[in-house]
Motif scaffolding. Structure first.
Motif, PDB file in Angstrom:
ATOM      1  N   VAL A   1      -5.234 -17.552  10.296  1.00 57.09           N
ATOM      2  CA  VAL A   1      -4.065 -16.732   9.982  1.00 57.09           C
ATOM      3  C   VAL A   1      -4.495 -15.426   9.328  1.00 57.09           C
ATOM      4  N   LYS A   2      -5.376 -15.563   8.340  1.00 55.75           N
ATOM      5  CA  LYS A   2      -5.860 -14.380   7.631  1.00 55.75           C
ATOM      6  C   LYS A   2      -6.652 -13.464   8.564  1.00 55.75           C
ATOM      7  N   THR A   3      -7.456 -14.051   9.441  1.00 56.30           N
ATOM      8  CA  THR A   3      -8.283 -13.258  10.361  1.00 56.30           C
ATOM      9  C   THR A   3      -7.417 -12.513  11.368  1.00 56.30           C
ATOM     10  N   ILE A   4      -6.419 -13.183  11.953  1.00 60.85           N
ATOM     11  CA  ILE A   4      -5.540 -12.528  12.926  1.00 60.85           C
ATOM     12  C   ILE A   4      -4.746 -11.405  12.258  1.00 60.85           C
ATOM     13  N   ALA A   5      -4.301 -11.618  11.020  1.00 65.06           N
ATOM     14  CA  ALA A   5      -3.560 -10.570  10.308  1.00 65.06           C
ATOM     15  C   ALA A   5      -4.426  -9.338  10.087  1.00 65.06           C
ATOM     16  N   LYS A   6      -5.701  -9.561   9.779  1.00 64.91           N
ATOM     17  CA  LYS A   6      -6.612  -8.431   9.602  1.00 64.91           C
ATOM     18  C   LYS A   6      -6.818  -7.692  10.923  1.00 64.91           C
ATOM     19  N   ILE A   7      -6.969  -8.437  12.022  1.00 60.73           N
ATOM     20  CA  ILE A   7      -7.166  -7.812  13.338  1.00 60.73           C
ATOM     21  C   ILE A   7      -5.926  -7.003  13.718  1.00 60.73           C
ATOM     22  N   ALA A   8      -4.741  -7.508  13.378  1.00 65.17           N
ATOM     23  CA  ALA A   8      -3.511  -6.756  13.655  1.00 65.17           C
ATOM     24  C   ALA A   8      -3.536  -5.400  12.963  1.00 65.17           C
ATOM     25  N   ASP A   9      -4.043  -5.374  11.736  1.00 61.86           N
ATOM     26  CA  ASP A   9      -4.149  -4.108  11.009  1.00 61.86           C
ATOM     27  C   ASP A   9      -5.162  -3.179  11.652  1.00 61.86           C
ATOM     28  N   VAL A  10      -6.269  -3.739  12.141  1.00 61.46           N
ATOM     29  CA  VAL A  10      -7.277  -2.922  12.822  1.00 61.46           C
ATOM     30  C   VAL A  10      -6.670  -2.279  14.057  1.00 61.46           C
ATOM     31  N   VAL A  11      -5.925  -3.050  14.829  1.00 59.75           N
ATOM     32  CA  VAL A  11      -5.278  -2.527  16.034  1.00 59.75           C
ATOM     33  C   VAL A  11      -4.261  -1.457  15.669  1.00 59.75           C
ATOM     34  N   GLU A  12      -3.483  -1.712  14.630  1.00 62.05           N
ATOM     35  CA  GLU A  12      -2.481  -0.732  14.194  1.00 62.05           C
ATOM     36  C   GLU A  12      -3.118   0.597  13.817  1.00 62.05           C
TER      37      GLU A  12
ATOM     38  N   GLY B   1     -18.477 -11.355   7.119  1.00 58.02           N
ATOM     39  CA  GLY B   1     -17.453 -11.620   6.122  1.00 58.02           C
ATOM     40  C   GLY B   1     -16.041 -11.325   6.585  1.00 58.02           C
ATOM     41  N   ASN B   2     -15.876 -10.564   7.689  1.00 54.46           N
ATOM     42  CA  ASN B   2     -14.524 -10.244   8.150  1.00 54.46           C
ATOM     43  C   ASN B   2     -13.820 -11.447   8.761  1.00 54.46           C
ATOM     44  N   VAL B   3     -14.535 -12.158   9.627  1.00 62.03           N
ATOM     45  CA  VAL B   3     -13.955 -13.334  10.278  1.00 62.03           C
ATOM     46  C   VAL B   3     -14.244 -14.557   9.422  1.00 62.03           C
ATOM     47  N   THR B   4     -13.185 -15.238   9.029  1.00 63.88           N
ATOM     48  CA  THR B   4     -13.337 -16.481   8.250  1.00 63.88           C
ATOM     49  C   THR B   4     -12.743 -17.633   9.041  1.00 63.88           C
ATOM     50  N   SER B   5     -12.898 -18.812   8.538  1.00 54.00           N
ATOM     51  CA  SER B   5     -12.336 -19.981   9.205  1.00 54.00           C
ATOM     52  C   SER B   5     -10.815 -20.021   9.097  1.00 54.00           C
ATOM     53  N   ASP B   6     -10.248 -19.215   8.206  1.00 53.83           N
ATOM     54  CA  ASP B   6      -8.788 -19.123   8.066  1.00 53.83           C
ATOM     55  C   ASP B   6      -8.263 -18.231   9.189  1.00 53.83           C
TER      56      ASP B   6
ATOM     57  N   GLN C   1      -7.378 -23.893   9.823  1.00 52.47           N
ATOM     58  CA  GLN C   1      -8.790 -23.572  10.014  1.00 52.47           C
ATOM     59  C   GLN C   1      -9.143 -23.493  11.499  1.00 52.47           C
ATOM     60  N   MET C   2     -10.164 -22.657  11.829  1.00 51.28           N
ATOM     61  CA  MET C   2     -10.647 -22.535  13.206  1.00 51.28           C
ATOM     62  C   MET C   2     -12.164 -22.514  13.210  1.00 51.28           C
ATOM     63  N   GLU C   3     -12.736 -22.653  14.421  1.00 56.79           N
ATOM     64  CA  GLU C   3     -14.179 -22.604  14.595  1.00 56.79           C
ATOM     65  C   GLU C   3     -14.565 -21.137  14.827  1.00 56.79           C
ATOM     66  N   GLN C   4     -15.225 -20.510  13.847  1.00 60.63           N
ATOM     67  CA  GLN C   4     -15.452 -19.068  13.867  1.00 60.63           C
ATOM     68  C   GLN C   4     -16.306 -18.611  15.055  1.00 60.63           C
TER      69      GLN C   4
ATOM     70  N   VAL D   1     -11.921  -3.427  17.079  1.00 61.51           N
ATOM     71  CA  VAL D   1     -11.891  -4.867  16.797  1.00 61.51           C
ATOM     72  C   VAL D   1     -13.292  -5.465  16.921  1.00 61.51           C
ATOM     73  N   LEU D   2     -14.065  -4.995  17.900  1.00 58.10           N
ATOM     74  CA  LEU D   2     -15.448  -5.461  18.020  1.00 58.10           C
ATOM     75  C   LEU D   2     -16.248  -5.136  16.764  1.00 58.10           C
ATOM     76  N   ASP D   3     -16.039  -3.954  16.237  1.00 62.11           N
ATOM     77  CA  ASP D   3     -16.717  -3.571  15.002  1.00 62.11           C
ATOM     78  C   ASP D   3     -16.303  -4.495  13.859  1.00 62.11           C
ATOM     79  N   PHE D   4     -15.019  -4.831  13.815  1.00 61.90           N
ATOM     80  CA  PHE D   4     -14.522  -5.764  12.805  1.00 61.90           C
ATOM     81  C   PHE D   4     -15.193  -7.128  12.960  1.00 61.90           C
ATOM     82  N   LEU D   5     -15.285  -7.612  14.197  1.00 60.03           N
ATOM     83  CA  LEU D   5     -15.860  -8.939  14.433  1.00 60.03           C
ATOM     84  C   LEU D   5     -17.336  -9.006  14.067  1.00 60.03           C
ATOM     85  N   SER D   6     -18.041  -7.871  14.237  1.00 60.07           N
ATOM     86  CA  SER D   6     -19.482  -7.869  14.004  1.00 60.07           C
ATOM     87  C   SER D   6     -19.852  -7.640  12.533  1.00 60.07           C
ATOM     88  N   THR D   7     -18.872  -7.332  11.702  1.00 60.94           N
ATOM     89  CA  THR D   7     -19.144  -7.097  10.279  1.00 60.94           C
ATOM     90  C   THR D   7     -19.089  -8.420   9.519  1.00 60.94           C
TER      91      THR D   7
END
Length: 590
Positions: free
Chosen positions: A446-457, A439-444, A384-387, A431-437
């Motif tokens: 690992v899951k959040t970084i994996a999603k950001i990796a896909d956005v970058v890809e 429900g995209n960023v959660t306290s998990d 878990q992280m501090e969102q 990625v900024l668009d992802f962060l501002s939506t």
């Protein structure tokens, strides 16, 4: 020599230029021969049972007309000097000696005073010698309307090629001269074209003059010999420009330019988007897509054939033209419609359409609309992280990348291919668009970084995009493998160090190779040692600065002789990102 790149040429002698270009034509199509004294390219084997089509004009419009010489289109083409009509002697020699044997000769001529007079006089001379010759003058340009063109009539531009293709295909069936000429006139009567250009062209061997076309202006309705068009205007958007051009071509309410017969029902339409010589194929694709979108949405026209490419140029003109052919009944029976004749076999280098009629008529599902991709499944973790802090720190870094785009692009234009800044900005914005939506960023994390990796890809291409995506995916794995439940500074630093090892499996780059690794490696190393993002950012900047004057060992920069004190753009991007993230930290630490 001119100080402007667009006014420089590899061959500056216009006579040598035309003569050598004509010689090349016979090398690319072995069925052709060259009469160098009269600047005529002609078919070696002409059929006595076919009408011979002859066309031509000034040089500078290549591939017209020499590129269309071959079975199924032209028997011969005669060339003048740049932008100047061939002489009567040249044309007469072509009719009498180079177009033979034949069933008669049809001249396809663009409507310019010099061309009409010279081809016309050659026609009369040939007729006086008992030769069977007809001449069709094509004026398809609507750039200059009826009021201004007066008795001269419309200019001939790229649509002339459609006339030659259709008439040439009919001639190949053994049709009579009068039939072939009548069809050519029918096609010309149902043809409209218009061009526009961002600049006038420079003719090799001439002094550079002031064209009057300023930066930020466009010539609407420009001719193919540098002539002015209907107006000059501030450069509109492509959407606006195409809308204006199609309005001039198709609007029945413009009495000055409504050249198509509204009483003759159309059996469909053909569109040709022609490169005036200096537009990249990539940009031509974008222009063609815009033309088709406008035709569909604003005019309810879905063309039966779309031709996009280089057919008739104005040397290296930075512009394009649109030609529209209204398909009407030829009255010639099965197999001889305009569309069938456009599709008919030919053997030329310039008419490059190779799509079969059955493919054009296919009812397959439109593949321009693809079904949505299945949603990526991201497995959860206990870490878990501090969102709020995560979003604040990362957003600060991404905003810094966007602000620095111009600086990074400037560096990459000197030592690379000029796309590093735009690529980083594209990824940062995504990625900024992802962060501002929500429900995209959660306290998990690992899951959040994996999603950001896909956005970058999905948003960053090129080498940088691949490296960032690999690093982020490896970072997500490092976080998962940490075994921790709370993502503190130690966890982030250790995962980043694991990600560097993961990145090393796909790139041999090391500090000293002049790549983004020169900034990324010290950033990660200092993060491991200090757990302080601001100290790590200082190390990243120091690593980027050290690339000034560094001899490259990887990437495109190895091919550049002089780098000077320009830093590596990718390393600067890492430093900028790290510094921005550090500014997002409220209190020391990660």
């Amino acid at each position: 020599m001119s100080e402007f790149a667009e006014d420089q040429h590899f061959i500056n002698d216009p006579t040598q230029l035309v003569n050598t270009a004509l010689r090349a034509a016979t090398s690319t199509n072995p069925s052709l021969a060259l009469d160098p004294a009269h600047k005529i390219v002609y078919r070696k084997q002409g059929s006595p049972n076919e009408v011979a089509l002859v066309s031509g004009g000034g040089a500078g419009h290549e591939p017209a007309f020499v590129g269309f010489v071959g079975s199924g289109i032209l028997r011969a083409a005669v060339t003048g000097t740049i932008f100047a009509s061939p002489s009567v002697k040249q044309i007469y020699h072509c009719i009498a000696d180079r177009a033979s044997p034949n069933k008669g000769v049809l001249l396809i001529v663009m409507n310019y005073t010099g061309d009409v007079l010279h081809f016309g006089l050659a026609t009369e001379k040939a007729r006086a010698q008992g030769l069977n010759v007809e001449m069709v003058v094509v004026g398809d340009d609507v750039g200059v309307g009826r009021a201004k063109s007066g008795k001269v009539g419309r200019r001939g531009i790229a649509g002339t090629i459609l006339v030659s293709k259709i008439a040439g295909a009919l001639a190949a069936t053994g049709a009579r001269l009068q039939q072939t000429a009548a069809l050519a006139r029918l096609v010309a009567a149902n043809l409209v074209s218009m061009g526009s250009s961002l600049a006038h062209v420079h003719v090799p061997g001439t002094a550079v003059g002031d064209t009057g076309l300023k930066m930020g202006e466009i010539e609407l309705g420009m001719g193919i010999h540098n002539e002015q068009g209907s107006k000059r205007m501030s450069t509109p958007t492509l959407d606006g420009l195409v809308g204006i051009m199609l309005g001039n071509l198709l609007s029945s309410g413009d009495s000055d330019r409504a050249y198509l017969d509204p009483g003759e029902p159309a059996r469909g339409w053909v569109v040709m988007v022609n490169n005036l010589g200096g537009v990249s194929p990539l940009e031509m694709g974008g222009i063609t897509a815009e033309v088709l979108n406008h035709l569909d949405s604003n005019w309810n026209i879905k063309p039966k054939r779309v031709y996009s490419g280089t057919f008739m140029t104005s040397l290296n003109g930075n512009g394009f033209s649109i030609s529209l052919l209204k398909l009407v009944d030829t009255g010639l029976g099965p197999g001889k419609s305009m569309l069938e004749l456009l599709d008919a076999h030919h053997e030329t280098v310039a008419w490059n359409s190779s799509i079969s009629p059955s493919t054009w008529e296919s009812d397959d599902v439109d593949t321009t609309t693809t079904p949505g991709e299945s949603e990526e499944i991201y497995s959860s973790s206990e870490l878990q992280m501090e969102q709020e802090s995560f979003i604040r720190i990362l957003s600060s870094g991404l905003q810094s990348i966007i602000t620095a785009e111009t600086e990074i692009t400037k560096y990459d234009q000197i030592v690379g291919d000029g796309d590093c800044g735009t690529g980083l900005r594209r990824g940062a914005e995504a990625v900024l668009d992802f962060l501002s939506t929500p429900g995209n960023v959660t306290s998990d994390c690992v899951k959040t970084i994996a999603k950001i990796a896909d956005v970058v890809e999905g948003s960053m291409d090129g080498t940088s995009g691949a490296l960032y995506s690999i690093f982020l995916n490896a970072l997500a794995k490092g976080l998962r493998d940490s075994g921790a439940t709370h993502a503190d500074g130690n966890v982030w630093a250790k995962a980043a160090n694991d990600a560097m090892a993961g990145l090393g499996r796909y790139t041999p780059a090391q500090p000293g190779d002049r790549t983004m690794i020169d900034a990324l490696q010290p950033f990660v190393s200092h993060l491991m040692a200090s757990k302080d993002l601001r100290e790590a950012a200082k190390a990243a900047r120091s690593g980027a600065e050290k690339t000034k004057g560094m001899a490259p060992r990887l990437g495109r920069t190895v091919y550049i002789d002089e780098i000077g004190q320009v830093p590596d753009p990718g390393a600067v991007g890492i430093a900028v990102l790290a510094e921005g993230m550090a500014r997002g930290v409220k209190v020391g630490g990660v």
